[in-house]
Design an enzyme around this catalytic site. Structure first.
Site, PDB file in Angstrom:
ATOM      1  N   ARG A  91      54.745 -14.530  11.666  1.00 40.37           N
ATOM      2  CA  ARG A  91      54.328 -14.662  10.261  1.00 40.37           C
ATOM      3  C   ARG A  91      52.992 -13.957  10.085  1.00 40.37           C
ATOM      4  O   ARG A  91      52.026 -14.272  10.784  1.00 40.37           O
ATOM      5  CB  ARG A  91      54.204 -16.147   9.892  1.00 40.37           C
ATOM      6  CG  ARG A  91      53.653 -16.311   8.504  1.00 40.37           C
ATOM      7  CD  ARG A  91      53.497 -17.760   8.038  1.00 40.37           C
ATOM      8  NE  ARG A  91      52.853 -17.709   6.745  1.00 40.37           N
ATOM      9  CZ  ARG A  91      51.858 -18.488   6.352  1.00 40.37           C
ATOM     10  NH1 ARG A  91      51.409 -19.447   7.139  1.00 40.37           N
ATOM     11  NH2 ARG A  91      51.316 -18.326   5.178  1.00 40.37           N
ATOM     12  N   HIS A 135      47.930 -14.202   0.937  1.00 40.74           N
ATOM     13  CA  HIS A 135      47.129 -15.124   1.752  1.00 40.74           C
ATOM     14  C   HIS A 135      45.665 -14.924   1.326  1.00 40.74           C
ATOM     15  O   HIS A 135      44.838 -14.511   2.130  1.00 40.74           O
ATOM     16  CB  HIS A 135      47.367 -14.876   3.243  1.00 40.74           C
ATOM     17  CG  HIS A 135      47.067 -16.054   4.119  1.00 40.74           C
ATOM     18  ND1 HIS A 135      48.001 -16.611   4.986  1.00 40.74           N
ATOM     19  CD2 HIS A 135      45.945 -16.793   4.284  1.00 40.74           C
ATOM     20  CE1 HIS A 135      47.448 -17.617   5.634  1.00 40.74           C
ATOM     21  NE2 HIS A 135      46.191 -17.746   5.230  1.00 40.74           N
ATOM     22  N   GLU A 180      49.238 -21.679   0.680  1.00 46.91           N
ATOM     23  CA  GLU A 180      48.347 -22.777   0.306  1.00 46.91           C
ATOM     24  C   GLU A 180      47.653 -22.580  -1.043  1.00 46.91           C
ATOM     25  O   GLU A 180      46.414 -22.503  -1.120  1.00 46.91           O
ATOM     26  CB  GLU A 180      47.291 -22.993   1.401  1.00 46.91           C
ATOM     27  CG  GLU A 180      47.890 -23.375   2.735  1.00 46.91           C
ATOM     28  CD  GLU A 180      46.843 -23.756   3.777  1.00 46.91           C
ATOM     29  OE1 GLU A 180      45.644 -23.587   3.528  1.00 46.91           O
ATOM     30  OE2 GLU A 180      47.239 -24.239   4.847  1.00 46.91           O
ATOM     31  N   ASN A 303      52.322 -26.227   6.006  1.00 44.73           N
ATOM     32  CA  ASN A 303      51.155 -26.053   6.876  1.00 44.73           C
ATOM     33  C   ASN A 303      50.546 -27.430   7.071  1.00 44.73           C
ATOM     34  O   ASN A 303      50.177 -28.084   6.092  1.00 44.73           O
ATOM     35  CB  ASN A 303      50.095 -25.149   6.220  1.00 44.73           C
ATOM     36  CG  ASN A 303      50.569 -23.708   6.056  1.00 44.73           C
ATOM     37  OD1 ASN A 303      51.664 -23.343   6.462  1.00 44.73           O
ATOM     38  ND2 ASN A 303      49.728 -22.884   5.460  1.00 44.73           N
ATOM     39  N   TYR A 305      47.635 -29.755   9.183  1.00 47.12           N
ATOM     40  CA  TYR A 305      46.501 -29.854  10.102  1.00 47.12           C
ATOM     41  C   TYR A 305      46.041 -31.289  10.322  1.00 47.12           C
ATOM     42  O   TYR A 305      45.882 -31.712  11.460  1.00 47.12           O
ATOM     43  CB  TYR A 305      45.325 -28.982   9.613  1.00 47.12           C
ATOM     44  CG  TYR A 305      45.637 -27.514   9.781  1.00 47.12           C
ATOM     45  CD1 TYR A 305      45.462 -26.880  11.010  1.00 47.12           C
ATOM     46  CD2 TYR A 305      46.179 -26.766   8.733  1.00 47.12           C
ATOM     47  CE1 TYR A 305      45.799 -25.543  11.187  1.00 47.12           C
ATOM     48  CE2 TYR A 305      46.515 -25.432   8.905  1.00 47.12           C
ATOM     49  CZ  TYR A 305      46.327 -24.833  10.130  1.00 47.12           C
ATOM     50  OH  TYR A 305      46.672 -23.515  10.313  1.00 47.12           O
ATOM     51  N   GLU A 365      52.457 -23.292   9.566  1.00 44.26           N
ATOM     52  CA  GLU A 365      51.172 -23.306  10.299  1.00 44.26           C
ATOM     53  C   GLU A 365      50.940 -24.674  10.901  1.00 44.26           C
ATOM     54  O   GLU A 365      51.123 -25.690  10.234  1.00 44.26           O
ATOM     55  CB  GLU A 365      49.967 -23.037   9.375  1.00 44.26           C
ATOM     56  CG  GLU A 365      49.775 -21.622   8.976  1.00 44.26           C
ATOM     57  CD  GLU A 365      48.534 -21.421   8.090  1.00 44.26           C
ATOM     58  OE1 GLU A 365      47.552 -22.181   8.214  1.00 44.26           O
ATOM     59  OE2 GLU A 365      48.587 -20.499   7.262  1.00 44.26           O
TER      60      GLU A 365
HETATM   61  C1  FCB Z   1      44.813 -22.726   6.824  1.00 46.86           C
HETATM   62  C2  FCB Z   1      44.865 -21.270   6.391  1.00 46.86           C
HETATM   63  C3  FCB Z   1      44.736 -20.304   7.541  1.00 46.86           C
HETATM   64  C4  FCB Z   1      43.722 -20.759   8.565  1.00 46.86           C
HETATM   65  C5  FCB Z   1      43.978 -22.192   8.969  1.00 46.86           C
HETATM   66  C6  FCB Z   1      43.036 -22.715  10.029  1.00 46.86           C
HETATM   67  O1  FCB Z   1      44.402 -23.511   5.745  1.00 46.86           O
HETATM   68  O2  FCB Z   1      46.079 -21.011   5.733  1.00 46.86           O
HETATM   69  O3  FCB Z   1      44.431 -19.047   7.011  1.00 46.86           O
HETATM   70  O4  FCB Z   1      42.448 -20.575   8.089  1.00 46.86           O
HETATM   71  O5  FCB Z   1      43.902 -23.011   7.844  1.00 46.86           O
END
Ligand code: FCB
Length: 457
Positions: A91, A135, A180, A303, A305, A365
């Site tokens: 990607r 992006h 995002e 995505n 985290y 992600e």
């Molecule tokens: C996400 C972004 C990516 C990167 C990661 C750590 O929010 O999409 O570009 O910065 O975080």
């Protein structure tokens, strides 16, 4: 499907992946401004991130993506690294200002040529390209005309989607419209900590609608130009109320509406969540656009985290919620809490909320930044990344066991790169990059992942 018992555990033994279907897509993810560099090569126009990063005080140590990983010149080396790693997919994002330097008019042949060569090299290496159209690197000229505050930007974006897909959809079968949009709205236009650096607070909400409209129009444009699989990459956070007091529970729901459902409901249900708590809201004609926004999608990109913990704000605050620090979990180098169960919670939550309206999910992600200690032998021992990835893949298996339809997992990121306002201070790569010499060194996590991928197909 998951057979984790055989794999988990450290104590001398590295954790192992469970077995996955041979069709499961394993990838790495990057984005143009974070890795390409060469910002004035091939007629590339200026983007909002060039401008923002060049403004004193906006990024750590004043760092910019001017050189980044020099991927523009070194893409062959980076593709060789991925081929050796054994991923099936890659990607990456197309830089809008390479293809349309001022965000309008015909395609710039030199800009397209770079992606032509990149895509051909990926296909030659047996790697499936998954292209993100946007992006975050809006052409500066588009921003100067109002950026995502202007409805016209949605149409500009769709024109760009047409140019990109007409040139590349014969070889790129997988397309992601936006990355995002929530971060663009909240950090780019609300708080101003990302480009374009506007500080509109809740006045930034029209940018959510215009991005979503851009997504819908671009989806139509991509399909008309022959794109096969179209989706979006949305960031989601499970939202935890800080207590069971009704004020905290209501604050958490308001945050979830803003962060998660504002960007997912219109796509998947054709309606906005109830945002009555906002004093300045979406553009008046928003309802008319909902059918365009709710185009059928082939996959939903997630995505993930970390989660958010929320409590009610003090009376008189502009926002009804406040973020509370999450304690009791390990933290990444960027201080984000490591909560693999949050991935499972998000996947199960999306499936319960949208049921049949939810297309198959790709994790577009997931990853972490680490301090990356170098050993005396010159290897980079990022054990924390190995543990992070293993735990998140286990959580993903748990969700799949509960019936969530996940078709792929993309690790952020292939390379250490320009981490937006953090500059080069946060390293998310499976491959270490020495930004002085551009030397790439695969970390321990890369070698570990390579062994997992060899054993999972
Ligand atoms: C996400 C972004 C990516 C990167 C990661 C750590 O929010 O999409 O570009 O910065 O975080």
């Amino acid at each position: 499907m998951a057979d984790l018992a055989a794999g988990a555990g450290r104590d001398g033994l590295q954790p192992r992946f469970p077995r996955f279907s041979a069709h499961f897509r394993w990838g790495t993810a990057t984005s143009a401004y974070q890795i390409e560099g060469a910002v004035t090569e091939g007629g590339r126009g200026r983007s909002v991130w060039d401008t923002f990063a060049a403004t004193p005080g906006k990024t750590a140590r004043g760092e910019t993506g001017e050189i980044a990983c020099d991927h523009y010149r070194r893409y062959h080396e980076d593709i060789a690294l991925m081929a050796d790693l054994g991923v099936s997919d890659y990607r990456f994002s197309l830089a809008w200002p390479r293809i349309q330097p001022v965000g309008a008019g015909p395609a710039n042949p030199a800009g397209l040529d770079f992606y032509d060569r990149l895509v051909d090299a990926l296909l030659n290496a047996g790697i499936t390209p998954v292209a993100t159209l946007y992006h975050w690197d809006t052409p500066q000229a588009v921003e100067d005309a109002g950026g995502w505050m202007s409805r016209d930007t949605a149409h500009r974006f769709a024109d760009y989607a047409t140019l990109a897909a007409e040139a590349l959809s014969d070889r790129i079968r997988w397309w992601i419209t936006l990355n995002e949009p929530v971060i663009v709205t909240l950090l780019g236009y609300g708080l101003g900590t990302h480009a374009p650096g506007r500080n509109l607070m809740l006045g930034a909400l029209p940018t959510a609608h215009h991005q979503l409209l851009g997504h819908g129009l671009a989806t139509q444009a991509l399909r008309a130009a022959g794109a096969e699989h179209v989706g979006i990459a949305n960031n989601h956070m499970p939202v935890w109320a800080d207590s069971q007091h009704s004020e905290d529970v209501a604050a958490a729901a308001a945050f979830a509406d803003l962060y998660n459902w504002l960007f997912a409901d219109p796509l998947l249900t054709g309606a906005y969540p109830d945002l009555r708590w906002l004093d300045r809201g979406l553009p008046e004609q928003a309802a008319v656009d909902l059918p365009t926004i709710a185009q059928p999608l082939d996959f939903y990109g997630l995505n993930y985290y970390s989660p958010a913990r929320i409590r009610a704000a003090a009376p008189g605050s502009e926002l009804p919620f406040e973020l509370v620090e999450i304690t009791g979990y390990p933290r990444t180098a960027s201080k984000w809490p490591v909560v693999p169960a949050g991935l499972r919670e998000t996947l199960v939550g999306l499936t319960e909320r949208y049921r049949d309206a939810l297309p198959p999910i790709l994790i577009t992600e997931n990853g972490c930044s680490t301090a990356d200690p170098a050993t005396a032998e010159g290897t980079i021992d990022d054990q924390d990344r190995i543990d992070f990835l293993h735990a998140h893949v286990a959580a993903l298996c748990g969700a799949m066991d509960e019936g969530v339809d996940v078709r792929g997992y993309f690790i952020w990121s292939l390379l250490d790169n320009f981490e937006w306002a953090e500059g080069y201070g946060q390293r998310f790569g499976l491959v270490h990059v020495d930004f002085e010499t551009q030397r790439r060194t695969p970390k321990a996590s890369y070698h570990w992942l390579r062994r997992q991928l060899a054993g999972t197909a």
